[in-house]
Motif scaffolding. Structure first.
Motif, PDB file in Angstrom:
ATOM      1  N   GLY A  35       0.812  -1.214   0.000  1.00 57.47           N
ATOM      2  CA  GLY A  35       0.000   0.000   0.000  1.00 57.47           C
ATOM      3  C   GLY A  35       0.848   1.268   0.000  1.00 57.47           C
ATOM      4  N   LEU A  36       1.894   1.279   0.806  1.00 58.07           N
ATOM      5  CA  LEU A  36       2.773   2.451   0.843  1.00 58.07           C
ATOM      6  C   LEU A  36       3.457   2.673  -0.490  1.00 58.07           C
ATOM      7  CD1 LEU A  36       4.493   2.042   4.336  1.00 58.07           C
ATOM      8  CD2 LEU A  36       2.825   3.782   3.671  1.00 58.07           C
ATOM      9  N   ASN A  37       3.779   1.590  -1.170  1.00 62.94           N
ATOM     10  CA  ASN A  37       4.477   1.687  -2.451  1.00 62.94           C
ATOM     11  C   ASN A  37       3.597   2.342  -3.516  1.00 62.94           C
ATOM     12  OD1 ASN A  37       6.987   1.245  -3.621  1.00 62.94           O
ATOM     13  ND2 ASN A  37       6.291  -0.592  -4.654  1.00 62.94           N
ATOM     14  N   LYS A  38       2.279   2.354  -3.327  1.00 60.42           N
ATOM     15  CA  LYS A  38       1.361   2.974  -4.281  1.00 60.42           C
ATOM     16  C   LYS A  38       1.226   4.485  -4.074  1.00 60.42           C
ATOM     17  CE  LYS A  38      -1.337  -1.231  -4.781  1.00 60.42           C
ATOM     18  NZ  LYS A  38      -2.639  -1.886  -4.541  1.00 60.42           N
ATOM     19  N   ILE A  39       1.728   4.987  -2.957  1.00 56.47           N
ATOM     20  CA  ILE A  39       1.623   6.415  -2.649  1.00 56.47           C
ATOM     21  C   ILE A  39       2.737   7.166  -3.366  1.00 56.47           C
ATOM     22  CG2 ILE A  39       1.743   8.156  -0.820  1.00 56.47           C
ATOM     23  CD1 ILE A  39       0.593   6.045   1.084  1.00 56.47           C
ATOM     24  N   LYS A  40       2.353   8.191  -4.090  1.00 55.12           N
ATOM     25  CA  LYS A  40       3.319   9.008  -4.820  1.00 55.12           C
ATOM     26  C   LYS A  40       4.280   9.664  -3.825  1.00 55.12           C
ATOM     27  CE  LYS A  40       3.499  12.639  -8.296  1.00 55.12           C
ATOM     28  NZ  LYS A  40       2.707  13.547  -9.129  1.00 55.12           N
ATOM     29  N   GLY A  41       5.562   9.487  -4.063  1.00 49.13           N
ATOM     30  CA  GLY A  41       6.569  10.077  -3.190  1.00 49.13           C
ATOM     31  C   GLY A  41       7.162   9.097  -2.193  1.00 49.13           C
ATOM     32  N   LEU A  42       6.602   7.889  -2.105  1.00 47.10           N
ATOM     33  CA  LEU A  42       7.155   6.857  -1.230  1.00 47.10           C
ATOM     34  C   LEU A  42       7.640   5.692  -2.067  1.00 47.10           C
ATOM     35  CD1 LEU A  42       4.596   6.654   1.715  1.00 47.10           C
ATOM     36  CD2 LEU A  42       6.763   7.860   1.654  1.00 47.10           C
ATOM     37  N   GLU A  60      12.283  12.998  -2.953  1.00 46.37           N
ATOM     38  CA  GLU A  60      12.234  14.458  -2.977  1.00 46.37           C
ATOM     39  C   GLU A  60      11.199  14.897  -4.000  1.00 46.37           C
ATOM     40  OE1 GLU A  60      15.897  16.610  -3.185  1.00 46.37           O
ATOM     41  OE2 GLU A  60      16.985  14.994  -2.209  1.00 46.37           O
ATOM     42  N   ALA A  61      10.684  16.100  -3.840  1.00 46.11           N
ATOM     43  CA  ALA A  61       9.639  16.607  -4.728  1.00 46.11           C
ATOM     44  C   ALA A  61      10.072  16.593  -6.180  1.00 46.11           C
ATOM     45  CB  ALA A  61       9.235  18.020  -4.304  1.00 46.11           C
ATOM     46  N   GLN A  62      11.333  16.888  -6.456  1.00 49.20           N
ATOM     47  CA  GLN A  62      11.835  16.905  -7.826  1.00 49.20           C
ATOM     48  C   GLN A  62      11.816  15.512  -8.420  1.00 49.20           C
ATOM     49  OE1 GLN A  62      15.670  18.522  -7.097  1.00 49.20           O
ATOM     50  NE2 GLN A  62      14.960  20.644  -7.049  1.00 49.20           N
ATOM     51  N   ALA A  63      12.151  14.493  -7.629  1.00 44.55           N
ATOM     52  CA  ALA A  63      12.188  13.123  -8.118  1.00 44.55           C
ATOM     53  C   ALA A  63      10.774  12.575  -8.347  1.00 44.55           C
ATOM     54  CB  ALA A  63      12.935  12.235  -7.132  1.00 44.55           C
ATOM     55  N   VAL A  64       9.808  13.109  -7.630  1.00 44.90           N
ATOM     56  CA  VAL A  64       8.432  12.647  -7.771  1.00 44.90           C
ATOM     57  C   VAL A  64       7.805  13.200  -9.032  1.00 44.90           C
ATOM     58  CG1 VAL A  64       6.143  12.696  -6.711  1.00 44.90           C
ATOM     59  CG2 VAL A  64       8.152  12.377  -5.297  1.00 44.90           C
ATOM     60  N   GLY A  65       8.247  14.368  -9.447  1.00 42.18           N
ATOM     61  CA  GLY A  65       7.714  14.978 -10.662  1.00 42.18           C
ATOM     62  C   GLY A  65       6.554  15.902 -10.409  1.00 42.18           C
TER      63      GLY A  65
END
Length: 66
Positions: A35-42, A60-65
């Motif tokens: 479940g955590l793996n489905k959250i954007k940024g984790l 980081e926010a940059q890596a998340v897009g």
């Protein structure tokens, strides 16, 4: 050293009462990791979750897009 009996008693109860609960805890940890793996940024390596310990990487926010 007199308190060592109290510590041993707690350890004995933990072994007798909680070992059976570990299998369920391990399954819940795997579900949590998925479940955590489905959250954007984790980021969670789900294959590494074999016990009831889950580690995640916060991107980081940059890596998340953003």
């Amino acid at each position: 050293m007199r308190q060592v009996g109290v510590l041993c008693a707690a350890a004995l109860v933990a072994l007798q009462e909680n070992v059976a609960k570990l299998e369920g805890d391990h399954k819940k940890a795997k579900v949590l990791a998925e479940g955590l793996n489905k959250i954007k940024g984790l980021k969670v390596d789900v294959t590494s979750v074999e016990t009831n310990i889950v580690s995640s990487l916060v991107m980081e926010a940059q890596a998340v897009g953003q």
